[in-house]
Design a protein around this motif. Structure first.
Motif, PDB file in Angstrom:
ATOM      1  N   ARG A   1      10.620 -11.225  -6.033  1.00 37.83           N
ATOM      2  CA  ARG A   1      10.074 -11.643  -7.329  1.00 37.83           C
ATOM      3  C   ARG A   1       8.588 -11.337  -7.427  1.00 37.83           C
ATOM      4  O   ARG A   1       8.112 -10.810  -8.436  1.00 37.83           O
ATOM      5  N   ARG A   2       7.818 -11.652  -6.377  1.00 39.73           N
ATOM      6  CA  ARG A   2       6.381 -11.378  -6.388  1.00 39.73           C
ATOM      7  C   ARG A   2       6.099  -9.894  -6.522  1.00 39.73           C
ATOM      8  O   ARG A   2       5.214  -9.479  -7.276  1.00 39.73           O
ATOM      9  N   ALA A   3       6.829  -9.071  -5.776  1.00 40.62           N
ATOM     10  CA  ALA A   3       6.598  -7.623  -5.820  1.00 40.62           C
ATOM     11  C   ALA A   3       6.919  -7.053  -7.199  1.00 40.62           C
ATOM     12  O   ALA A   3       6.178  -6.222  -7.728  1.00 40.62           O
ATOM     13  N   VAL A   4       8.010  -7.508  -7.797  1.00 37.71           N
ATOM     14  CA  VAL A   4       8.428  -6.968  -9.093  1.00 37.71           C
ATOM     15  C   VAL A   4       7.507  -7.464 -10.209  1.00 37.71           C
ATOM     16  O   VAL A   4       7.106  -6.701 -11.087  1.00 37.71           O
ATOM     17  N   VAL A  47      12.953   3.087  -9.674  1.00 33.03           N
ATOM     18  CA  VAL A  47      11.688   2.466 -10.045  1.00 33.03           C
ATOM     19  C   VAL A  47      11.152   1.829  -8.770  1.00 33.03           C
ATOM     20  O   VAL A  47      11.886   1.126  -8.058  1.00 33.03           O
ATOM     21  N   VAL A  48       9.885   2.091  -8.459  1.00 31.43           N
ATOM     22  CA  VAL A  48       9.259   1.537  -7.260  1.00 31.43           C
ATOM     23  C   VAL A  48       8.212   0.515  -7.676  1.00 31.43           C
ATOM     24  O   VAL A  48       7.360   0.800  -8.522  1.00 31.43           O
ATOM     25  N   HIS A  49       8.295  -0.680  -7.096  1.00 37.20           N
ATOM     26  CA  HIS A  49       7.316  -1.737  -7.308  1.00 37.20           C
ATOM     27  C   HIS A  49       6.570  -1.934  -5.992  1.00 37.20           C
ATOM     28  O   HIS A  49       7.210  -2.092  -4.948  1.00 37.20           O
ATOM     29  N   LEU A  50       5.236  -1.931  -6.026  1.00 36.45           N
ATOM     30  CA  LEU A  50       4.440  -2.090  -4.801  1.00 36.45           C
ATOM     31  C   LEU A  50       3.388  -3.163  -5.026  1.00 36.45           C
ATOM     32  O   LEU A  50       2.598  -3.076  -5.972  1.00 36.45           O
ATOM     33  N   LEU A  51       3.401  -4.173  -4.162  1.00 37.84           N
ATOM     34  CA  LEU A  51       2.380  -5.216  -4.167  1.00 37.84           C
ATOM     35  C   LEU A  51       1.582  -5.043  -2.881  1.00 37.84           C
ATOM     36  O   LEU A  51       2.039  -5.397  -1.800  1.00 37.84           O
TER      37      LEU A  51
END
Length: 120
Positions: free
Chosen positions: A15-18, A30-34
């Protein structure tokens, strides 16, 4: 295969990363990066961790498992390129079901390149 210390397991981490991470999309993923989000219980701070989302929209269980295996292999080879302590979520789109391995590699590389440039 991804080593256990590099796997995202907790839904809160996904959830935090997205929600808070940078996002880049391509035809199949789709790439999500935190970047640098720190460690949580059971995961070292310096380990870049990766998770995958392959929904039923991608296809039946056989297709989803194949897409997941391919994405896992692509990201395992790119772990050294990810920032330490980062959370990365790769979401497969329906187009990933018919994409070849080379197309998945190109899409993941393009999306990673974009989020890594944006995060610096």
């Amino acid at each position: 295969m991804l080593p256990p210390s590099h796997r995202l397991r907790r839904s809160d981490d996904f959830r935090r990363a997205v929600r808070s991470g940078r996002r880049a999309g391509r035809r199949a993923v789709v790439v999500h990066l935190l970047p640098g989000s720190g460690g949580t219980a059971g995961a070292p701070v310096d380990a870049a961790r990766v998770g995958f989302v392959v929904s039923k929209a991608v296809g039946n269980a056989v297709v989803r498992n194949r897409v997941h295996r391919r994405l896992r292999a692509v990201l395992a080879a790119r772990l050294p390129d990810l920032p330490t302590g980062s959370l990365t979520v790769v979401r497969a789109l329906p187009a990933s079901a018919t994409a070849s391995y080379a197309e998945l590699v190109a899409d993941v590389d393009g999306a990673l390149r974009r989020v890594l440039v944006d995060s610096r």
